[in-house]
Design a protein around this motif. Structure first.
Motif, short mmCIF file in Angstrom:
data_model
loop_
_atom_site.label_atom_id
_atom_site.label_comp_id
_atom_site.label_asym_id
_atom_site.label_seq_id
_atom_site.Cartn_x
_atom_site.Cartn_y
_atom_site.Cartn_z
N ASN A 1 0.63 -1.27 0.09
CA ASN A 1 -0.09 -0.07 0.09
C ASN A 1 0.87 1.28 -0.14
OD1 ASN A 1 0.96 0.32 2.70
ND2 ASN A 1 -1.09 0.04 3.44
N GLY A 2 2.35 1.29 0.01
CA GLY A 2 3.17 2.37 -0.21
C GLY A 2 3.49 2.84 1.12
N THR A 3 3.19 2.31 2.03
CA THR A 3 3.33 2.69 3.52
C THR A 3 4.91 2.00 3.75
OG1 THR A 3 1.10 3.00 4.23
CG2 THR A 3 2.76 2.98 5.78
N ALA A 4 5.72 2.96 4.57
CA ALA A 4 7.11 2.34 5.11
C ALA A 4 6.82 1.50 6.06
CB ALA A 4 7.96 3.60 5.44
N VAL A 5 7.60 0.12 5.84
CA VAL A 5 7.55 -0.75 6.89
C VAL A 5 8.70 -0.78 7.78
CG1 VAL A 5 7.33 -3.34 7.06
CG2 VAL A 5 6.28 -2.29 5.09
N PRO A 6 8.44 -0.95 9.04
CA PRO A 6 9.70 -0.80 9.99
C PRO A 6 10.51 -2.21 10.06
CG PRO A 6 7.51 -0.87 11.19
CD PRO A 6 7.23 -0.76 9.65
N SER A 7 11.31 -2.23 10.84
CA SER A 7 12.23 -3.51 11.16
C SER A 7 11.30 -4.68 11.66
CB SER A 7 13.30 -3.19 11.90
OG SER A 7 12.84 -3.01 13.23
N ALA A 8 11.81 -5.77 11.46
CA ALA A 8 11.18 -6.96 12.18
C ALA A 8 10.99 -6.84 13.60
CB ALA A 8 11.76 -8.20 11.81
N TYR B 1 26.73 6.38 3.16
CA TYR B 1 27.77 7.39 2.49
C TYR B 1 27.50 8.72 2.95
CZ TYR B 1 24.39 8.06 -1.04
OH TYR B 1 23.36 8.31 -1.64
N VAL B 2 28.56 9.68 3.14
CA VAL B 2 28.44 11.01 3.65
C VAL B 2 27.64 11.81 2.53
CG1 VAL B 2 29.72 13.15 3.96
CG2 VAL B 2 30.40 10.84 4.98
N GLY B 3 26.60 12.48 3.03
CA GLY B 3 25.71 13.21 2.30
C GLY B 3 24.51 12.43 1.97
N GLN B 4 24.41 11.19 2.23
CA GLN B 4 23.33 10.44 1.84
C GLN B 4 21.93 11.00 2.60
OE1 GLN B 4 23.40 6.36 2.96
NE2 GLN B 4 21.88 5.61 1.39
N ARG B 5 20.81 11.02 1.91
CA ARG B 5 19.66 11.37 2.49
C ARG B 5 18.91 10.09 3.03
NH1 ARG B 5 17.94 15.86 4.13
NH2 ARG B 5 15.67 15.50 3.54
N VAL B 6 18.56 10.47 4.32
CA VAL B 6 17.74 9.30 5.15
C VAL B 6 16.69 9.77 5.86
CG1 VAL B 6 19.99 8.07 5.58
CG2 VAL B 6 19.20 10.02 7.04
N PHE B 7 15.80 8.68 6.14
CA PHE B 7 14.64 8.85 7.20
C PHE B 7 14.61 7.65 7.93
CE2 PHE B 7 13.09 5.73 3.85
CZ PHE B 7 12.10 5.11 4.64
N GLY B 8 13.68 7.92 8.96
CA GLY B 8 13.67 6.85 9.76
C GLY B 8 12.72 7.51 11.15
N SER B 9 12.88 6.63 12.30
CA SER B 9 12.56 7.08 13.40
C SER B 9 13.54 7.36 14.59
CB SER B 9 11.46 6.09 14.13
OG SER B 9 11.89 4.96 14.57
N TYR B 10 13.51 8.02 15.35
CA TYR B 10 14.66 8.51 16.40
C TYR B 10 13.76 8.56 17.76
CZ TYR B 10 18.59 10.11 19.36
OH TYR B 10 19.32 10.31 20.45
N LEU B 11 13.80 7.69 18.85
CA LEU B 11 13.24 7.69 20.00
C LEU B 11 11.67 7.89 19.75
CD1 LEU B 11 15.81 10.04 22.15
CD2 LEU B 11 15.55 7.41 22.23
N VAL C 1 19.39 -0.54 12.25
CA VAL C 1 18.85 -0.46 13.69
C VAL C 1 19.75 -0.48 14.79
CG1 VAL C 1 16.96 -1.72 15.15
CG2 VAL C 1 16.64 -1.62 12.71
N THR C 2 19.59 0.47 15.74
CA THR C 2 20.43 0.71 17.02
C THR C 2 20.08 -0.83 17.63
OG1 THR C 2 18.75 1.96 18.17
CG2 THR C 2 20.46 2.97 17.19
N HIS D 1 16.33 2.73 19.64
CA HIS D 1 16.67 4.15 19.72
C HIS D 1 16.47 4.78 18.26
CE1 HIS D 1 19.16 3.71 23.38
NE2 HIS D 1 17.99 3.48 23.87
N MET D 2 16.91 4.12 17.35
CA MET D 2 16.99 4.69 15.90
C MET D 2 16.48 3.43 14.91
SD MET D 2 19.39 6.94 13.39
CE MET D 2 19.09 8.63 14.28
N GLU D 3 15.87 3.75 14.27
CA GLU D 3 15.59 3.00 12.63
C GLU D 3 15.94 3.96 11.46
OE1 GLU D 3 12.68 -0.30 12.50
OE2 GLU D 3 11.99 0.84 14.13
N LEU D 4 16.72 3.57 10.65
CA LEU D 4 17.39 4.28 9.58
C LEU D 4 17.23 3.85 8.10
CD1 LEU D 4 18.55 7.13 9.17
CD2 LEU D 4 20.85 6.15 9.33
#
Length: 148
Positions: A6-13, A68-78, A131-132, A142-145
């Motif tokens: 459905n196009g929604t981001a799926v988190p880690s297992a 890599y340096v400069g890479q665009r990322v998304f995720g969750s932090y705390l 994942v941290t 703490h973070m998923e990236l």
């Protein structure tokens, strides 16, 4: 985090299993206990997948191959969703990565109504799944990236 049907981001297992655990707990509180298997299948349906095995495979299919340096990322932090850029990257032993993430918008790291502490940049250690290894008191990493 991968894209589901459905196009929604799926988190880690790990995060998905935590969702199933919370569902089991909520159902038990309502005097309608369910098994872990039933909870995992329900979580899979909530994410738009036919079953747990398909969702689990999808959550692993987009595991990061490198940063890599400069890479665009998304995720969750705390528990807060974010987008940002990698400022520093270093590979470590055992598939781990040391990263410095600069958030586009500062993240409040305090869960207290009368006090805030915003962070614009954090240093994290991630495993090969992005994942941290460290988790918050509620069991979430703490973070998923993921890469944008």
């Amino acid at each position: 985090m991968t894209n589901s049907e459905n196009g929604t981001a799926v988190p880690s297992a790990d995060t998905l299993k935590s969702q199933a655990k919370r569902l089991r707990s909520a159902m038990a509180e309502k005097q309608t206990p369910i098994t872990q298997s039933m909870a995992l299948e329900a979580v899979a349906r909530q994410w738009g997948y036919r079953d747990w095995n398909t969702l689990s495979a999808a959550s692993k299919s987009n595991a990061p191959r490198g940063w890599y340096v400069g890479q665009r990322v998304f995720g969750s932090y705390l528990g807060h969703m974010f987008q940002g850029t990698l400022k520093a990257v270093r590979a470590a032993q055992g598939g781990y990565w040391y990263l410095t993430v600069v958030f586009d918008t500062a993240v409040d790291v305090i869960e207290f109504d009368s006090f805030s502490s915003f962070r614009k940049q954090v240093n994290v250690t991630l495993n090969e799944d992005g994942v941290t290894p460290g988790k918050t008191s509620n069991g979430l990493p703490h973070m998923e990236l993921r890469a944008l």
